[in-house]
Design an enzyme around this catalytic site. Structure first.
Site, PDB file in Angstrom:
ATOM      1  N   TYR A  14      11.134   8.880   0.831  1.00  0.00           N
ATOM      2  CA  TYR A  14      11.008   7.622  -0.075  1.00  0.00           C
ATOM      3  C   TYR A  14      11.784   8.065  -1.295  1.00  0.00           C
ATOM      4  O   TYR A  14      11.693   7.419  -2.035  1.00  0.00           O
ATOM      5  CB  TYR A  14       9.655   7.190  -0.405  1.00  0.00           C
ATOM      6  CG  TYR A  14       8.898   6.560   0.866  1.00  0.00           C
ATOM      7  CD1 TYR A  14       9.454   5.591   1.538  1.00  0.00           C
ATOM      8  CD2 TYR A  14       8.113   7.467   1.916  1.00  0.00           C
ATOM      9  CE1 TYR A  14       8.818   4.914   2.768  1.00  0.00           C
ATOM     10  CE2 TYR A  14       7.288   7.012   2.835  1.00  0.00           C
ATOM     11  CZ  TYR A  14       7.878   5.745   3.279  1.00  0.00           C
ATOM     12  OH  TYR A  14       7.195   5.348   4.500  1.00  0.00           O
ATOM     13  N   PRO A  67       0.912  -1.374   0.162  1.00  0.00           N
ATOM     14  CA  PRO A  67      -0.012   0.038   0.037  1.00  0.00           C
ATOM     15  C   PRO A  67       0.950   1.296   0.051  1.00  0.00           C
ATOM     16  O   PRO A  67       1.844   1.341   0.511  1.00  0.00           O
ATOM     17  CB  PRO A  67      -0.822  -0.200   1.347  1.00  0.00           C
ATOM     18  CG  PRO A  67      -0.098  -1.069   2.100  1.00  0.00           C
ATOM     19  CD  PRO A  67       0.549  -1.924   1.382  1.00  0.00           C
ATOM     20  N   ASN A  68       0.387   2.205  -0.757  1.00  0.00           N
ATOM     21  CA  ASN A  68       0.901   3.459  -0.990  1.00  0.00           C
ATOM     22  C   ASN A  68       2.261   3.701  -1.665  1.00  0.00           C
ATOM     23  O   ASN A  68       2.512   4.602  -1.945  1.00  0.00           O
ATOM     24  CB  ASN A  68       0.763   4.412   0.410  1.00  0.00           C
ATOM     25  CG  ASN A  68      -0.255   4.370   1.270  1.00  0.00           C
ATOM     26  OD1 ASN A  68      -1.362   4.604   0.776  1.00  0.00           O
ATOM     27  ND2 ASN A  68      -0.320   3.744   2.385  1.00  0.00           N
ATOM     28  N   GLU A  75      12.343  -9.352   1.913  1.00  0.00           N
ATOM     29  CA  GLU A  75      11.511  -8.264   2.358  1.00  0.00           C
ATOM     30  C   GLU A  75      12.641  -7.081   2.263  1.00  0.00           C
ATOM     31  O   GLU A  75      13.785  -6.987   2.633  1.00  0.00           O
ATOM     32  CB  GLU A  75      11.589  -8.305   4.161  1.00  0.00           C
ATOM     33  CG  GLU A  75      10.959  -7.202   4.741  1.00  0.00           C
ATOM     34  CD  GLU A  75      10.683  -7.350   6.037  1.00  0.00           C
ATOM     35  OE1 GLU A  75      11.630  -8.033   6.875  1.00  0.00           O
ATOM     36  OE2 GLU A  75       9.909  -6.568   6.606  1.00  0.00           O
ATOM     37  N   ASN A 117       7.968  -5.429  -0.585  1.00  0.00           N
ATOM     38  CA  ASN A 117       7.891  -4.521   0.192  1.00  0.00           C
ATOM     39  C   ASN A 117       6.353  -4.328   0.562  1.00  0.00           C
ATOM     40  O   ASN A 117       5.479  -3.786  -0.067  1.00  0.00           O
ATOM     41  CB  ASN A 117       8.250  -3.124  -0.442  1.00  0.00           C
ATOM     42  CG  ASN A 117       8.420  -2.083   0.317  1.00  0.00           C
ATOM     43  OD1 ASN A 117       7.675  -2.027   1.633  1.00  0.00           O
ATOM     44  ND2 ASN A 117       8.948  -0.923   0.215  1.00  0.00           N
ATOM     45  N   ALA A 172       3.051  -0.677   5.095  1.00  0.00           N
ATOM     46  CA  ALA A 172       2.575  -0.756   6.287  1.00  0.00           C
ATOM     47  C   ALA A 172       1.896  -2.165   6.743  1.00  0.00           C
ATOM     48  O   ALA A 172       1.901  -2.581   7.930  1.00  0.00           O
ATOM     49  CB  ALA A 172       1.252   0.311   6.637  1.00  0.00           C
ATOM     50  N   ARG A 231      12.731   4.991  12.564  1.00  0.00           N
ATOM     51  CA  ARG A 231      11.661   5.514  12.480  1.00  0.00           C
ATOM     52  C   ARG A 231      10.447   5.570  13.765  1.00  0.00           C
ATOM     53  O   ARG A 231      11.001   4.997  14.829  1.00  0.00           O
ATOM     54  CB  ARG A 231      10.766   5.562  11.147  1.00  0.00           C
ATOM     55  CG  ARG A 231      11.452   5.677  10.158  1.00  0.00           C
ATOM     56  CD  ARG A 231      10.731   5.616   8.691  1.00  0.00           C
ATOM     57  NE  ARG A 231       9.638   6.316   8.655  1.00  0.00           N
ATOM     58  CZ  ARG A 231       8.687   6.183   7.533  1.00  0.00           C
ATOM     59  NH1 ARG A 231       8.804   5.352   6.889  1.00  0.00           N
ATOM     60  NH2 ARG A 231       7.727   6.924   7.811  1.00  0.00           N
ATOM     61  N   ARG A 270       4.951  10.614  -2.895  1.00  0.00           N
ATOM     62  CA  ARG A 270       4.792  10.629  -1.314  1.00  0.00           C
ATOM     63  C   ARG A 270       5.942  10.836  -0.639  1.00  0.00           C
ATOM     64  O   ARG A 270       6.964  10.349  -0.761  1.00  0.00           O
ATOM     65  CB  ARG A 270       4.277   8.912  -1.185  1.00  0.00           C
ATOM     66  CG  ARG A 270       4.388   8.546   0.175  1.00  0.00           C
ATOM     67  CD  ARG A 270       4.353   6.991   0.204  1.00  0.00           C
ATOM     68  NE  ARG A 270       4.006   6.899   1.494  1.00  0.00           N
ATOM     69  CZ  ARG A 270       4.356   5.478   2.084  1.00  0.00           C
ATOM     70  NH1 ARG A 270       4.655   4.524   1.258  1.00  0.00           N
ATOM     71  NH2 ARG A 270       4.008   5.221   3.214  1.00  0.00           N
ATOM     72  N   HIS A 292      12.684  -2.531   2.643  1.00  0.00           N
ATOM     73  CA  HIS A 292      11.934  -1.540   3.035  1.00  0.00           C
ATOM     74  C   HIS A 292      12.964  -0.301   2.292  1.00  0.00           C
ATOM     75  O   HIS A 292      14.259  -0.502   2.497  1.00  0.00           O
ATOM     76  CB  HIS A 292      12.060  -1.398   4.593  1.00  0.00           C
ATOM     77  CG  HIS A 292      10.770  -2.124   5.048  1.00  0.00           C
ATOM     78  ND1 HIS A 292       9.525  -2.200   4.527  1.00  0.00           N
ATOM     79  CD2 HIS A 292      10.957  -3.363   5.603  1.00  0.00           C
ATOM     80  CE1 HIS A 292       8.977  -3.205   5.280  1.00  0.00           C
ATOM     81  NE2 HIS A 292       9.667  -4.091   5.856  1.00  0.00           N
TER      82      HIS A 292
HETATM   83  C1  DQA Z   1       8.121   1.131   3.880  1.00  0.00           C
HETATM   84  C2  DQA Z   1       8.099   1.307   5.537  1.00  0.00           C
HETATM   85  C3  DQA Z   1       6.716   1.292   6.244  1.00  0.00           C
HETATM   86  O1  DQA Z   1       6.809   1.363   7.576  1.00  0.00           O
HETATM   87  C4  DQA Z   1       5.787   2.229   5.525  1.00  0.00           C
HETATM   88  O2  DQA Z   1       4.559   1.911   6.031  1.00  0.00           O
HETATM   89  C5  DQA Z   1       5.826   1.987   4.055  1.00  0.00           C
HETATM   90  C6  DQA Z   1       7.020   1.809   3.279  1.00  0.00           C
HETATM   91  C7  DQA Z   1       9.351   1.463   3.297  1.00  0.00           C
HETATM   92  O3  DQA Z   1       9.649   1.083   2.005  1.00  0.00           O
HETATM   93  O4  DQA Z   1      10.300   2.004   4.024  1.00  0.00           O
HETATM   94  O5  DQA Z   1       4.735   2.353   3.189  1.00  0.00           O
HETATM   95  O6  DQA Z   1       7.651  -0.182   3.565  1.00  0.00           O
END
Ligand code: DQA
Length: 137
Positions: free
Chosen positions: A22, A9-10, A95, A71, A74, A104, A17, A97
């Site tokens: 990011y 998501p997102n 995984e 990835n 959240a 954070r 964003r 990120h």
């Molecule tokens: C994320 C880190 C997560 O905590 C966050 O909710 C994201 C992006 C990252 O790529 O740094 O959406 O996965």
């Protein structure tokens, strides 16, 4: 060699964003560069904002692809269902990120999916995806 990047998501809003966290590059632009950097790898990309769609994709590719780079956004910090899906398939999952989740908010420090992944790459920006491709190669 078939490798898929699955973004949660997102992450469709990368480049727009919170660019201070990011970065300013869209994932489509980054993915084009990645394909040029690894011409002999069949790279696939899937993004969804829905937990169920991510689980369906893990089931779809998770028995015949060579690697999955995930990835989960959240959902990393909330989803027992995605953790179970990773445990249910045979393709190894890395995984990734983009941000350093450990630097954070405390709620980002726990990953439900990490124990079911072969490893995690955290905080190295979009380069983390390229490093995961190199791992699978
Ligand atoms: C994320 C880190 C997560 O905590 C966050 O909710 C994201 C992006 C990252 O790529 O740094 O959406 O996965």
């Amino acid at each position: 060699m078939n490798i898929i990047i699955i973004n949660g998501p997102n992450l469709n809003l990368l480049g727009v964003r919170e660019p201070d966290i990011y970065g300013g590059e869209t994932f489509d632009d980054f993915f084009e560069r990645l394909q040029l950097d690894f011409p002999h790898v069949s790279l696939h990309y899937f993004q969804s904002n829905s937990e169920g769609a991510i689980i369906d994709k893990l089931h779809e590719v998770g028995f015949h692809f060579d690697g999955i780079i995930l990835n989960a956004g959240a959902y990393t910090h909330t989803s027992i269902a995605i953790a179970d899906a990773i445990a249910s398939i045979t393709t190894p999952v890395v995984e990734v990120h983009i941000s350093n989740v450990f630097a954070r908010e405390p709620f980002r420090h726990h990953s439900y999916i990490a124990p079911n992944c072969v490893g995690s790459i955290v905080g190295l920006g979009l380069q983390g995806y390229a490093l995961a491709v190199e791992y699978f190669i």
